[in-house]
Design a protein around this motif. Structure first.
Motif, PDB file in Angstrom:
ATOM      1  N   SER A  81       0.868  -1.063  -0.042  1.00  0.00           N
ATOM      2  CA  SER A  81      -0.028   0.044   0.094  1.00  0.00           C
ATOM      3  C   SER A  81       0.828   1.420  -0.061  1.00  0.00           C
ATOM      4  CB  SER A  81      -0.933  -0.044   1.214  1.00  0.00           C
ATOM      5  OG  SER A  81      -1.675  -1.229   1.272  1.00  0.00           O
ATOM      6  N   ASP A  82       0.312   2.278  -0.437  1.00  0.00           N
ATOM      7  CA  ASP A  82       1.172   3.654  -0.220  1.00  0.00           C
ATOM      8  C   ASP A  82       1.332   3.842   0.972  1.00  0.00           C
ATOM      9  OD1 ASP A  82       0.977   3.940  -3.136  1.00  0.00           O
ATOM     10  OD2 ASP A  82      -0.966   5.026  -3.227  1.00  0.00           O
ATOM     11  N   ALA A  83       2.218   4.759   1.306  1.00  0.00           N
ATOM     12  CA  ALA A  83       2.668   4.939   2.769  1.00  0.00           C
ATOM     13  C   ALA A  83       1.520   5.900   3.313  1.00  0.00           C
ATOM     14  CB  ALA A  83       4.024   5.770   2.881  1.00  0.00           C
ATOM     15  N   ASP A  84       1.114   5.576   4.435  1.00  0.00           N
ATOM     16  CA  ASP A  84      -0.155   6.358   4.985  1.00  0.00           C
ATOM     17  C   ASP A  84       0.213   5.900   6.622  1.00  0.00           C
ATOM     18  OD1 ASP A  84      -2.240   7.374   6.259  1.00  0.00           O
ATOM     19  OD2 ASP A  84      -3.479   6.316   5.108  1.00  0.00           O
ATOM     20  N   PRO A  85       0.806   7.024   7.288  1.00  0.00           N
ATOM     21  CA  PRO A  85       1.096   6.721   8.741  1.00  0.00           C
ATOM     22  C   PRO A  85      -0.093   6.885   9.491  1.00  0.00           C
ATOM     23  CG  PRO A  85       1.756   9.150   8.025  1.00  0.00           C
ATOM     24  CD  PRO A  85       1.415   8.179   6.682  1.00  0.00           C
ATOM     25  N   THR A  86      -1.396   7.249   8.980  1.00  0.00           N
ATOM     26  CA  THR A  86      -2.592   7.116   9.893  1.00  0.00           C
ATOM     27  C   THR A  86      -3.332   5.674   9.575  1.00  0.00           C
ATOM     28  OG1 THR A  86      -3.749   8.000   7.953  1.00  0.00           O
ATOM     29  CG2 THR A  86      -2.827   9.548   9.551  1.00  0.00           C
ATOM     30  N   ARG A  87      -2.870   4.794   8.671  1.00  0.00           N
ATOM     31  CA  ARG A  87      -3.446   3.465   8.573  1.00  0.00           C
ATOM     32  C   ARG A  87      -3.188   2.549   9.648  1.00  0.00           C
ATOM     33  NH1 ARG A  87      -1.237   2.211   3.790  1.00  0.00           N
ATOM     34  NH2 ARG A  87       0.289   0.823   4.675  1.00  0.00           N
ATOM     35  N   ILE A  88      -3.906   1.992   9.986  1.00  0.00           N
ATOM     36  CA  ILE A  88      -3.539   0.999  10.955  1.00  0.00           C
ATOM     37  C   ILE A  88      -3.784  -0.265  10.414  1.00  0.00           C
ATOM     38  CG2 ILE A  88      -4.895  -0.275  13.183  1.00  0.00           C
ATOM     39  CD1 ILE A  88      -6.108   2.359  13.811  1.00  0.00           C
ATOM     40  N   GLY A  89      -2.612  -1.106  10.544  1.00  0.00           N
ATOM     41  CA  GLY A  89      -2.484  -2.411   9.842  1.00  0.00           C
ATOM     42  C   GLY A  89      -2.117  -2.371   8.308  1.00  0.00           C
ATOM     43  N   GLN A  90      -1.842  -3.389   7.798  1.00  0.00           N
ATOM     44  CA  GLN A  90      -1.440  -3.625   6.409  1.00  0.00           C
ATOM     45  C   GLN A  90       0.002  -3.158   6.226  1.00  0.00           C
ATOM     46  OE1 GLN A  90      -4.975  -2.301   3.923  1.00  0.00           O
ATOM     47  NE2 GLN A  90      -5.830  -4.493   4.435  1.00  0.00           N
ATOM     48  N   HIS A  91       0.863  -3.127   7.028  1.00  0.00           N
ATOM     49  CA  HIS A  91       2.192  -2.532   6.750  1.00  0.00           C
ATOM     50  C   HIS A  91       2.916  -3.422   6.729  1.00  0.00           C
ATOM     51  CE1 HIS A  91       1.014   1.692   7.546  1.00  0.00           C
ATOM     52  NE2 HIS A  91       0.138   1.216   8.922  1.00  0.00           N
ATOM     53  N   GLY A  92       2.788  -4.788   6.423  1.00  0.00           N
ATOM     54  CA  GLY A  92       3.756  -5.809   6.521  1.00  0.00           C
ATOM     55  C   GLY A  92       4.644  -5.877   5.259  1.00  0.00           C
ATOM     56  N   LEU A  93       3.994  -5.797   4.180  1.00  0.00           N
ATOM     57  CA  LEU A  93       4.587  -6.010   2.869  1.00  0.00           C
ATOM     58  C   LEU A  93       5.455  -4.719   2.706  1.00  0.00           C
ATOM     59  CD1 LEU A  93       5.452  -7.524   0.466  1.00  0.00           C
ATOM     60  CD2 LEU A  93       3.618  -6.325  -0.799  1.00  0.00           C
ATOM     61  N   GLU A  94       5.231  -3.477   3.280  1.00  0.00           N
ATOM     62  CA  GLU A  94       6.160  -2.332   3.483  1.00  0.00           C
ATOM     63  C   GLU A  94       7.420  -2.460   4.137  1.00  0.00           C
ATOM     64  OE1 GLU A  94       4.059   1.594   4.269  1.00  0.00           O
ATOM     65  OE2 GLU A  94       2.270   0.229   4.279  1.00  0.00           O
ATOM     66  N   LEU A  95       7.043  -3.335   5.504  1.00  0.00           N
ATOM     67  CA  LEU A  95       8.313  -3.630   6.429  1.00  0.00           C
ATOM     68  C   LEU A  95       9.241  -4.789   5.388  1.00  0.00           C
ATOM     69  CD1 LEU A  95       6.433  -4.401   9.654  1.00  0.00           C
ATOM     70  CD2 LEU A  95       8.082  -2.237   9.057  1.00  0.00           C
ATOM     71  N   VAL A  96       8.703  -5.560   4.708  1.00  0.00           N
ATOM     72  CA  VAL A  96       9.277  -6.489   3.967  1.00  0.00           C
ATOM     73  C   VAL A  96      10.429  -5.630   3.058  1.00  0.00           C
ATOM     74  CG1 VAL A  96       9.270  -8.508   2.290  1.00  0.00           C
ATOM     75  CG2 VAL A  96       8.191  -8.564   4.552  1.00  0.00           C
ATOM     76  N   LEU A  97       9.616  -4.989   2.365  1.00  0.00           N
ATOM     77  CA  LEU A  97      10.363  -4.286   1.290  1.00  0.00           C
ATOM     78  C   LEU A  97      11.587  -3.379   1.864  1.00  0.00           C
ATOM     79  CD1 LEU A  97       7.587  -3.155  -0.998  1.00  0.00           C
ATOM     80  CD2 LEU A  97       9.246  -4.910  -1.263  1.00  0.00           C
ATOM     81  N   MET A  98      11.289  -2.846   3.051  1.00  0.00           N
ATOM     82  CA  MET A  98      12.339  -2.066   3.696  1.00  0.00           C
ATOM     83  C   MET A  98      13.765  -2.766   4.385  1.00  0.00           C
ATOM     84  SD  MET A  98      10.075   0.838   5.867  1.00  0.00           S
ATOM     85  CE  MET A  98      10.610   0.216   7.237  1.00  0.00           C
ATOM     86  N   VAL A  99      13.384  -3.896   4.589  1.00  0.00           N
ATOM     87  CA  VAL A  99      14.551  -4.612   5.131  1.00  0.00           C
ATOM     88  C   VAL A  99      15.137  -5.766   4.428  1.00  0.00           C
ATOM     89  CG1 VAL A  99      13.593  -4.248   7.471  1.00  0.00           C
ATOM     90  CG2 VAL A  99      13.133  -6.562   6.478  1.00  0.00           C
ATOM     91  N   CYS A 100      14.469  -6.374   2.984  1.00  0.00           N
ATOM     92  CA  CYS A 100      15.196  -7.147   2.430  1.00  0.00           C
ATOM     93  C   CYS A 100      15.960  -6.710   1.323  1.00  0.00           C
ATOM     94  CB  CYS A 100      14.108  -8.343   1.954  1.00  0.00           C
ATOM     95  SG  CYS A 100      12.859  -7.757   0.734  1.00  0.00           S
ATOM     96  N   GLN A 101      16.861  -7.288   0.704  1.00  0.00           N
ATOM     97  CA  GLN A 101      17.708  -6.884  -0.451  1.00  0.00           C
ATOM     98  C   GLN A 101      16.870  -6.918  -1.661  1.00  0.00           C
ATOM     99  OE1 GLN A 101      20.700  -9.507  -1.295  1.00  0.00           O
ATOM    100  NE2 GLN A 101      21.984  -8.122  -2.370  1.00  0.00           N
ATOM    101  N   SER A 102      15.808  -7.994  -1.793  1.00  0.00           N
ATOM    102  CA  SER A 102      14.989  -7.986  -3.060  1.00  0.00           C
ATOM    103  C   SER A 102      13.663  -8.717  -2.716  1.00  0.00           C
ATOM    104  CB  SER A 102      15.743  -8.456  -4.310  1.00  0.00           C
ATOM    105  OG  SER A 102      16.108 -10.066  -3.911  1.00  0.00           O
ATOM    106  N   LEU A 103      12.718  -8.487  -3.529  1.00  0.00           N
ATOM    107  CA  LEU A 103      11.399  -9.271  -3.291  1.00  0.00           C
ATOM    108  C   LEU A 103      11.118  -9.483  -4.567  1.00  0.00           C
ATOM    109  CD1 LEU A 103       9.235 -10.555  -1.527  1.00  0.00           C
ATOM    110  CD2 LEU A 103       7.994  -8.390  -1.712  1.00  0.00           C
ATOM    111  N   GLU A 104      10.832 -10.879  -4.952  1.00  0.00           N
ATOM    112  CA  GLU A 104       9.950 -11.159  -6.357  1.00  0.00           C
ATOM    113  C   GLU A 104       8.923 -12.090  -5.914  1.00  0.00           C
ATOM    114  OE1 GLU A 104      12.766 -13.705  -8.170  1.00  0.00           O
ATOM    115  OE2 GLU A 104      14.575 -12.756  -7.611  1.00  0.00           O
ATOM    116  N   VAL A 105       8.027 -11.387  -6.660  1.00  0.00           N
ATOM    117  CA  VAL A 105       6.391 -12.273  -6.620  1.00  0.00           C
ATOM    118  C   VAL A 105       6.127 -12.704  -7.851  1.00  0.00           C
ATOM    119  CG1 VAL A 105       4.134 -11.568  -6.147  1.00  0.00           C
ATOM    120  CG2 VAL A 105       5.947 -10.389  -5.061  1.00  0.00           C
ATOM    121  N   ARG A 106       5.599 -14.065  -7.831  1.00  0.00           N
ATOM    122  CA  ARG A 106       5.633 -14.666  -9.096  1.00  0.00           C
ATOM    123  C   ARG A 106       4.191 -15.605  -9.086  1.00  0.00           C
ATOM    124  NH1 ARG A 106      10.948 -16.763 -11.868  1.00  0.00           N
ATOM    125  NH2 ARG A 106      11.974 -14.981 -11.198  1.00  0.00           N
ATOM    126  N   ARG A 107       3.726 -15.620 -10.201  1.00  0.00           N
ATOM    127  CA  ARG A 107       2.407 -16.234 -10.396  1.00  0.00           C
ATOM    128  C   ARG A 107       2.965 -17.743 -10.551  1.00  0.00           C
ATOM    129  NH1 ARG A 107      -2.423 -13.745 -10.502  1.00  0.00           N
ATOM    130  NH2 ARG A 107      -2.241 -11.682 -11.353  1.00  0.00           N
TER     131      ARG A 107
END
Length: 133
Positions: A81-107
């Motif tokens: 999701s777009d950054a939104d400090p007022t949003r409660i929850g749904q920050h998991g993928l944002e956290l992952v993107l901040m701490v990992c070197q890369s993230l690939e999503v595949r069907r």
């Protein structure tokens, strides 16, 4: 996967990296251990919330980078999701993107897989290659 399994995934990552240190003598910084456990936990949480059915976790390392691969049977690809400090929850993928070197999503033929890479040295350079297919 049920919510109790999230802690098992975190423990699995810790045991895997501890074994890599013990057996192979590979250096794993405390930051990398924490980041890897966080990434695995967030990916597992998404499976619990959004992907019914079975899932698999695979860990691979070359002594420099840990790959955490999470496969599930859900068809919907995750999107940060777009950054939104007022949003409660749904920050998991944002956290992952901040701490990992890369993230690939595949069907996949069934469902999807996510491959997150975490640098084991603990280097804070997280400029990464993030792709989705």
């Amino acid at each position: 996967m049920v919510s109790g399994d999230i802690a098992k995934v975190r423990d699995f990552v810790r045991e895997f990296l501890t074994g890599a240190q013990t057996v192979h003598g590979w250096a794993v910084s405390a930051r990398a251990m924490d980041a890897a456990r966080l990434v695995a936990s967030e990916l597992a949480t998404n499976v619990c919330k959004y992907a019914p059915g079975p899932c698999l976790v695979d860990l691979e390392t070359d002594g420099t980078t840990l790959s955490i691969v999470m496969w599930d049977s859900g068809a919907v690809l995750p999107v940060a999701s777009d950054a939104d400090p007022t949003r409660i929850g749904q920050h998991g993928l944002e956290l992952v993107l901040m701490v990992c070197q890369s993230l690939e999503v595949r069907r996949e033929t069934v469902g999807k897989s996510l491959r997150a890479r975490v640098t084991l040295s603990g280097n804070s350079d997280t400029s990464s290659d993030r792709t989705a297919e």
